[in-house]
Design an enzyme around this catalytic site. Structure first.
Site, PDB file in Angstrom:
ATOM      1  N   HIS A 129      10.582  17.152  16.400  1.00  0.00           N
ATOM      2  CA  HIS A 129      10.396  17.133  14.997  1.00  0.00           C
ATOM      3  C   HIS A 129      10.000  15.819  14.462  1.00  0.00           C
ATOM      4  O   HIS A 129       9.225  15.925  13.319  1.00  0.00           O
ATOM      5  CB  HIS A 129      11.380  17.910  14.444  1.00  0.00           C
ATOM      6  CG  HIS A 129      10.824  18.248  12.703  1.00  0.00           C
ATOM      7  ND1 HIS A 129       9.847  18.811  12.787  1.00  0.00           N
ATOM      8  CD2 HIS A 129      11.574  18.014  11.528  1.00  0.00           C
ATOM      9  CE1 HIS A 129       9.861  19.285  11.480  1.00  0.00           C
ATOM     10  NE2 HIS A 129      10.697  18.922  10.744  1.00  0.00           N
ATOM     11  N   SER A 183       7.255  17.372   7.477  1.00  0.00           N
ATOM     12  CA  SER A 183       8.010  18.770   7.502  1.00  0.00           C
ATOM     13  C   SER A 183       7.892  19.414   6.160  1.00  0.00           C
ATOM     14  O   SER A 183       6.682  19.763   5.874  1.00  0.00           O
ATOM     15  CB  SER A 183       9.723  18.275   7.757  1.00  0.00           C
ATOM     16  OG  SER A 183      10.342  19.332   8.181  1.00  0.00           O
ATOM     17  N   GLN A 184       8.728  19.597   5.520  1.00  0.00           N
ATOM     18  CA  GLN A 184       8.634  20.239   3.991  1.00  0.00           C
ATOM     19  C   GLN A 184       7.721  19.324   3.308  1.00  0.00           C
ATOM     20  O   GLN A 184       6.622  20.026   2.745  1.00  0.00           O
ATOM     21  CB  GLN A 184       9.862  20.271   3.208  1.00  0.00           C
ATOM     22  CG  GLN A 184       9.758  20.863   1.825  1.00  0.00           C
ATOM     23  CD  GLN A 184      10.987  20.801   1.081  1.00  0.00           C
ATOM     24  OE1 GLN A 184      11.874  21.454   0.811  1.00  0.00           O
ATOM     25  NE2 GLN A 184      11.558  19.559   0.756  1.00  0.00           N
ATOM     26  N   ASP A 208       8.747  20.716  19.525  1.00  0.00           N
ATOM     27  CA  ASP A 208       9.553  20.797  17.982  1.00  0.00           C
ATOM     28  C   ASP A 208       9.838  22.346  17.944  1.00  0.00           C
ATOM     29  O   ASP A 208       9.360  23.280  17.796  1.00  0.00           O
ATOM     30  CB  ASP A 208       8.390  20.582  16.942  1.00  0.00           C
ATOM     31  CG  ASP A 208       8.946  20.427  15.693  1.00  0.00           C
ATOM     32  OD1 ASP A 208       9.977  20.875  15.249  1.00  0.00           O
ATOM     33  OD2 ASP A 208       8.267  19.917  14.666  1.00  0.00           O
ATOM     34  N   TYR A 246      13.069  18.500   3.946  1.00  0.00           N
ATOM     35  CA  TYR A 246      13.948  19.411   3.476  1.00  0.00           C
ATOM     36  C   TYR A 246      15.435  18.666   3.305  1.00  0.00           C
ATOM     37  O   TYR A 246      15.855  18.325   4.427  1.00  0.00           O
ATOM     38  CB  TYR A 246      13.844  20.735   4.381  1.00  0.00           C
ATOM     39  CG  TYR A 246      14.648  21.940   3.790  1.00  0.00           C
ATOM     40  CD1 TYR A 246      14.131  22.758   2.982  1.00  0.00           C
ATOM     41  CD2 TYR A 246      15.890  22.360   4.574  1.00  0.00           C
ATOM     42  CE1 TYR A 246      14.553  23.890   2.554  1.00  0.00           C
ATOM     43  CE2 TYR A 246      16.469  23.482   4.042  1.00  0.00           C
ATOM     44  CZ  TYR A 246      15.950  24.148   2.848  1.00  0.00           C
ATOM     45  OH  TYR A 246      16.374  25.362   2.312  1.00  0.00           O
TER      46      TYR A 246
END
Length: 322
Positions: free
Chosen positions: A302, A187-188, A273, A92
């Site tokens: 994360h 992640s994204q 996370d 992101y």
């Protein structure tokens, strides 16, 4: 930070009942058919990268709405025969960056395609792709609520469609073996990978790290960190939009789209996370329809396994792309 989510034994069993839209298959079939009315028009222009062992190409192709999407294609300089390919989606706020920045999979001998994410690329890495279809409705700063009142207008409809077209673009290159293409991202990028797994039925593998965009109902009520908190802040103001927002998000939930997948998958999760909570990752993992495994990092956030997990991914990809 201590572990804050469910104990690991409960995480391994967590399969939330998520509201699957009745027209999910038709929605995505129509979206992709509409996009494919535009010529893919993929081009690959040589780009200097300052590297002796990797050649880089500046890629342009038609994504959602025929909009031009940018990317990098990295190829080993010394290669023979069509190469298996790894398509990478980004986290992101990040963009494709400079030509030399992300070349790990090319170093491992693959064709490595890095897709720029429309409208992003000013957070931690530069991007070059605008989002021409950004809805003019009110939104919380960020991407999470852009067009969120209607699945047809929602930002990730465009991004997920771009991501499918990125697979088609890399397959169109003459030095890529179209039968051996895997997708990956963190992640994204992990959430986008899961979406593509549910929308493309002949991938060789899916390596999804700490995937974002999964189990929205739990994520938005469990953590107060961005990007999920963009949704919470929007709903704090637009109190009458709760049902409409979550109805839209259900079309883009990795824990739902992954139920359509047929490619083998490798997940990663950090149990500390607070960006993509462990339970949301396990929601996607436990609902994932195909062969799967997950690497658990108990004291990681994360970043999850970081460089150590890269070793695990390279080993896993070598088995699937051989």
């Amino acid at each position: 930070m201590p572990q804050f989510d469910m104990p690991l034994e409960r995480l391994r069993e967590y399969r939330p009942e998520l509201a699957v839209p009745g027209d999910l298959a038709d929605f995505w079939s129509a979206t992709l058919a509409e996009t494919r009315e535009h010529d893919l028009a993929a081009t690959f222009e040589p780009a200097g990268n300052g590297l002796a062992l990797i050649e880089t190409f500046d890629v342009r192709f038609a994504g959602f709405g025929g909009h031009e999407i940018r990317g990098w294609l990295h190829l080993p300089a010394h290669r023979t025969g069509p190469l298996p390919a790894v398509v990478e989606y980004l986290g992101y706020g990040g963009g494709r960056g400079l030509a030399h920045e992300r070349t790990l999979y090319a170093q491992a001998g693959y064709a490595h395609f890095v897709m720029d994410t429309r409208g992003q690329g000013s957070g931690w890495s530069a991007g070059d792709t605008p989002d021409p279809d950004a809805a003019g409705l009110p939104q919380q700063p960020g991407m999470m609520t852009r067009g969120v009142l209607d699945p047809r207008e929602y930002y990730y409809r465009r991004v997920f469609t771009d991501a499918v077209r990125a697979v088609e673009a890399v397959r169109s290159h003459p030095e890529v073996d179209a039968r051996r293409v895997a997708v990956t991202g963190g992640s994204q990028g992990g959430g986008i990978s899961l979406a593509v797994a549910g929308l493309v039925d002949d991938l060789a593998g899916v390596a999804t790290d700490v995937p974002f965009l999964c189990d929205f109902p739990r994520a938005t009520t469990l953590v107060d960190t961005d990007p999920y908190s963009e949704i919470a802040r929007y709903l704090k103001v637009h109190r009458d939009h709760v049902d409409r927002v979550f109805a839209t998000l259900s079309y883009f939930d990795g824990a739902i789209l992954g139920r359509r997948a047929v490619a083998p998958a490798l997940f990663s999760v950090g149990l500390v996370d607070d960006i993509t909570p462990p339970s949301t990752v396990f929601a996607a993992y436990n609902h994932y329809a195909a062969d799967k495994s997950i690497e658990v990092y108990p004291f990681s956030g994360h970043e999850a396994g970081s460089q150590l997990h890269e070793v695990a991914k390279l080993r896993w990809l070598a088995e699937r792309l051989a």
